[in-house]
Design an enzyme around this catalytic site. Sequence first.
Site, PDB file in Angstrom:
ATOM      1  N   HIS A   1     -10.696  -1.851  11.551  1.00 42.38           N
ATOM      2  CA  HIS A   1      -9.628  -2.732  11.068  1.00 42.38           C
ATOM      3  C   HIS A   1      -9.451  -3.854  12.098  1.00 42.38           C
ATOM      4  O   HIS A   1      -8.483  -3.865  12.858  1.00 42.38           O
ATOM      5  CB  HIS A   1      -8.359  -1.884  10.938  1.00 42.38           C
ATOM      6  CG  HIS A   1      -7.226  -2.549  10.222  1.00 42.38           C
ATOM      7  ND1 HIS A   1      -5.912  -2.197  10.425  1.00 42.38           N
ATOM      8  CD2 HIS A   1      -7.191  -3.528   9.294  1.00 42.38           C
ATOM      9  CE1 HIS A   1      -5.131  -2.926   9.643  1.00 42.38           C
ATOM     10  NE2 HIS A   1      -5.881  -3.743   8.959  1.00 42.38           N
TER      11      HIS A   1
ATOM     12  N   ARG B   1       0.839  -1.194   0.000  1.00 49.77           N
ATOM     13  CA  ARG B   1       0.000   0.000   0.000  1.00 49.77           C
ATOM     14  C   ARG B   1       0.876   1.246   0.000  1.00 49.77           C
ATOM     15  O   ARG B   1       1.962   1.240   0.570  1.00 49.77           O
ATOM     16  CB  ARG B   1      -0.911   0.029   1.236  1.00 49.77           C
ATOM     17  CG  ARG B   1      -2.059  -0.963   1.175  1.00 49.77           C
ATOM     18  CD  ARG B   1      -2.974  -0.838   2.377  1.00 49.77           C
ATOM     19  NE  ARG B   1      -2.326  -1.262   3.597  1.00 49.77           N
ATOM     20  CZ  ARG B   1      -1.754  -0.459   4.479  1.00 49.77           C
ATOM     21  NH1 ARG B   1      -1.773   0.846   4.304  1.00 49.77           N
ATOM     22  NH2 ARG B   1      -1.169  -0.945   5.557  1.00 49.77           N
TER      23      ARG B   1
ATOM     24  N   TYR C   1      -1.672  -3.545  -6.874  1.00 51.53           N
ATOM     25  CA  TYR C   1      -1.393  -4.329  -5.674  1.00 51.53           C
ATOM     26  C   TYR C   1      -2.444  -4.177  -4.575  1.00 51.53           C
ATOM     27  O   TYR C   1      -2.794  -3.055  -4.193  1.00 51.53           O
ATOM     28  CB  TYR C   1      -0.027  -3.943  -5.078  1.00 51.53           C
ATOM     29  CG  TYR C   1       0.564  -5.083  -4.290  1.00 51.53           C
ATOM     30  CD1 TYR C   1       1.314  -6.052  -4.940  1.00 51.53           C
ATOM     31  CD2 TYR C   1       0.321  -5.238  -2.937  1.00 51.53           C
ATOM     32  CE1 TYR C   1       1.823  -7.144  -4.244  1.00 51.53           C
ATOM     33  CE2 TYR C   1       0.825  -6.316  -2.237  1.00 51.53           C
ATOM     34  CZ  TYR C   1       1.585  -7.264  -2.899  1.00 51.53           C
ATOM     35  OH  TYR C   1       2.080  -8.347  -2.210  1.00 51.53           O
TER      36      TYR C   1
ATOM     37  N   LYS D   1      -9.614  -1.900   1.671  1.00 50.06           N
ATOM     38  CA  LYS D   1      -9.279  -0.742   2.501  1.00 50.06           C
ATOM     39  C   LYS D   1     -10.053   0.514   2.062  1.00 50.06           C
ATOM     40  O   LYS D   1     -10.499   1.301   2.890  1.00 50.06           O
ATOM     41  CB  LYS D   1      -7.783  -0.468   2.442  1.00 50.06           C
ATOM     42  CG  LYS D   1      -6.916  -1.665   2.821  1.00 50.06           C
ATOM     43  CD  LYS D   1      -7.196  -2.151   4.210  1.00 50.06           C
ATOM     44  CE  LYS D   1      -6.203  -3.226   4.625  1.00 50.06           C
ATOM     45  NZ  LYS D   1      -6.499  -3.728   5.978  1.00 50.06           N
TER      46      LYS D   1
ATOM     47  N   ASP E   1      -9.600  -9.262   9.016  1.00 52.65           N
ATOM     48  CA  ASP E   1      -9.052  -7.925   8.739  1.00 52.65           C
ATOM     49  C   ASP E   1     -10.022  -6.773   9.032  1.00 52.65           C
ATOM     50  O   ASP E   1      -9.579  -5.730   9.461  1.00 52.65           O
ATOM     51  CB  ASP E   1      -8.613  -7.861   7.266  1.00 52.65           C
ATOM     52  CG  ASP E   1      -7.688  -6.685   6.985  1.00 52.65           C
ATOM     53  OD1 ASP E   1      -6.793  -6.414   7.808  1.00 52.65           O
ATOM     54  OD2 ASP E   1      -7.853  -6.030   5.935  1.00 52.65           O
TER      55      ASP E   1
ATOM     56  N   SER F   1      -1.425  -3.457  10.595  1.00 55.82           N
ATOM     57  CA  SER F   1      -1.145  -4.388   9.503  1.00 55.82           C
ATOM     58  C   SER F   1       0.051  -5.288   9.846  1.00 55.82           C
ATOM     59  O   SER F   1       1.049  -4.816  10.392  1.00 55.82           O
ATOM     60  CB  SER F   1      -0.817  -3.605   8.235  1.00 55.82           C
ATOM     61  OG  SER F   1      -1.848  -2.691   7.973  1.00 55.82           O
TER      62      SER F   1
ATOM     63  N   ARG G   1       1.691 -12.146  -0.610  1.00 56.70           N
ATOM     64  CA  ARG G   1       0.337 -12.383  -0.099  1.00 56.70           C
ATOM     65  C   ARG G   1      -0.301 -13.634  -0.683  1.00 56.70           C
ATOM     66  O   ARG G   1       0.042 -14.078  -1.773  1.00 56.70           O
ATOM     67  CB  ARG G   1      -0.551 -11.187  -0.477  1.00 56.70           C
ATOM     68  CG  ARG G   1      -0.119  -9.856   0.123  1.00 56.70           C
ATOM     69  CD  ARG G   1      -0.517  -9.748   1.565  1.00 56.70           C
ATOM     70  NE  ARG G   1      -0.119  -8.498   2.180  1.00 56.70           N
ATOM     71  CZ  ARG G   1      -0.836  -7.872   3.114  1.00 56.70           C
ATOM     72  NH1 ARG G   1      -1.978  -8.366   3.527  1.00 56.70           N
ATOM     73  NH2 ARG G   1      -0.399  -6.757   3.653  1.00 56.70           N
TER      74      ARG G   1
ATOM     75  N   CYS H   1       0.495  -7.626  12.031  1.00 60.35           N
ATOM     76  CA  CYS H   1       0.792  -7.873  13.456  1.00 60.35           C
ATOM     77  C   CYS H   1       0.108  -9.147  13.945  1.00 60.35           C
ATOM     78  O   CYS H   1      -0.097  -9.322  15.142  1.00 60.35           O
ATOM     79  CB  CYS H   1       0.345  -6.707  14.330  1.00 60.35           C
ATOM     80  SG  CYS H   1       1.437  -5.297  14.237  1.00 60.35           S
TER      81      CYS H   1
HETATM   82  C1  OXD Z   1      -3.113  -4.287   5.524  1.00 57.01           C
HETATM   83  C2  OXD Z   1      -3.756  -5.440   4.868  1.00 57.01           C
HETATM   84  O1  OXD Z   1      -2.167  -3.719   4.983  1.00 57.01           O
HETATM   85  O2  OXD Z   1      -4.659  -6.008   5.473  1.00 57.01           O
HETATM   86  O3  OXD Z   1      -3.564  -3.937   6.622  1.00 57.01           O
HETATM   87  O4  OXD Z   1      -3.383  -5.774   3.738  1.00 57.01           O
HETATM   88 MN    MN Z   2      -5.242  -5.017   7.276  1.00 53.60          MN
END
Ligand code: OXD
Ligand code: MN
Length: 582
Positions: free
Chosen positions: A227, A70, A198, A207, A276, A249, A365, A251
């Site tokens: 989130h 991102r 991406y 998002k 998420d 993100s 991913r 974690c």
């Molecule tokens: C993030 C994702 O970046 O979920 O939080 O991809």
């Molecule tokens: Mn995320």
Amino acid sequence: MTTTLSALTQWVDEVASRTQSESIHWCTGSEAEYQQLIEQMTADGTLSALNQDEYPNCYLHLSDPTDVARVEHLTFICTDDQDDAGPNNNWMAPAEGHAKIDALFDGAMRGRTMYVIPYCMGPIDSPYSRCGVEITDSAYVVANMKLMTRMGAKALERIEREGKFVKGLHSTGDLDPERRFIMHFPAELSIKSIGSGYGGNALLGKKCHALRIASYQARTEGWLAEHMLIAGLESPQGVVHYVACAFPSACGKTNLAMLIPPESHSGWKVWTLGDDIAWLHPDKSGKLRAINPESGYFGVVPGTNEQSNKNAFDMIKRDTIFTNVARTDDNQPWWENKGVGSPAIDWQGREYDAANGKAAHPNSRFTVKATNNPSYSKLADAPEGVPISAIIFGGRRKELAPLVYQARDWRHGVLVGAGVASETTAAATGAVGVVRRDPMAMKPFCGYNFADYWAHWLSFEATAQHLPKIFHVNWFRQDNDGKFLWPGFGENLRVLRWIIERCENRVGATETAIGYLPNPNDIDTADLDISTATMQALTSIDVKQWQDEMAAINEYLESYGDRLPEALRDECRRISEELDAA
Ligand code: OXD
Ligand code: MN
């Protein structure tokens, strides 16, 4: 397929004429369509088939090496008044934003197919769900949207019935980072994204819609778009508590959502509803109910192995699109800490050479349907969602934050969320490992001024009667040698059990200035190789460090100026005073 909704036809026509697309494909969302797209992409090199014996129906996409995460610095919220976007967002005036990005869309789809993707975020028949339409020139985006959302004919029916939808326009453009922007126009319920193919930059349901636009909508409609993962924790007695956890993100939200109870906890089950995003609505009885707007996972691959997340490890052995992982010499996907195999080709398609760095990109991913998850909860499809017992915030902190603590009440919990900080990860471009404030893990995703967002959170105190209890966890405490103090992964269930017991008023706690801390003996450590001293360290606070932390939180909150809710200021002052007195 076309549509009876004139607003949609008109928009599709306008986009076709601006972008000069060669043809228009209305996505039905059928399996046949998915397979046809996969064939087309394997033929043109967008995807390559992985070892179909070991990884049936799995494919690999390698993105442009400059397009791997991102791009927060190129993400904008376009509101009339800059203060409505707030210091937490990059801002542009709507007219300027449109002009800048429309110029890049001019002719951007020449020679390309323009796909029209109607999608529904959330169960197709849930009153809490919201719909959108993404227009894109990327077949890879269509295939990912098929896995990540309820996409196609049924969503279009709902859109036609409701007449209202979020408009998301996307083109990969020329992938030039200088010509890359992700713009949001919340008042128009619209998103425009160009120059990236991406993840969160391109799969606009995720998002852009389900967090940035939805958070803005949620504020006016009285709910929360967060989130957060959603998981059900079932005890051996069959009692299920649902928790919603907000971590920044990369974690470990996916790992926690799919946790496998350790052997010591036979009889416990963890059910995944989402990994998420959670949309939380107060119901008629005053409880907060959660739905997961997504129907798939776009998870970080490196580190996924039989020990860390066996459910995910097994889940991605079929029907998965991998992005930016490496390959073994027999064409199986490979990533750092996979635990088996070795890399032959790296994520850039080069012969693997350790001198070039990691074999798989750290933000590589998997995209896979949620129903492939062995711990999938059928309630993920329930229109009414699930009642949330606890909201759990967390971050990646080497020091300071104890293993777990509980906020005194909702108001204090909002401050705990607002004060979340974490070391940055590879999920976004930029430095990794730097501590930054990430309130409610929403720093990159809140579609409006954080000060107004905290006021919105605080407003629930007046409207809902049975609000969840709020906690903070930190699985990432380290000793002076950089060794993790807590084993993490499946063992986190031990901490979740304490949280449930607190929700059921079955266990005491020590009251401190920062909230309720567990008595070390109340966290079950049977069979764990962990010393009493370590548990003491994990369940106590260093007053001096916390005084500094509260000063830092206060300074951060004050940077929001007059819009900062007075209640947060008061909470901050109260805690600092209690720390001083301690
Ligand atoms: C993030 C994702 O970046 O979920 O939080 O991809
Ligand atoms: Mn995320």
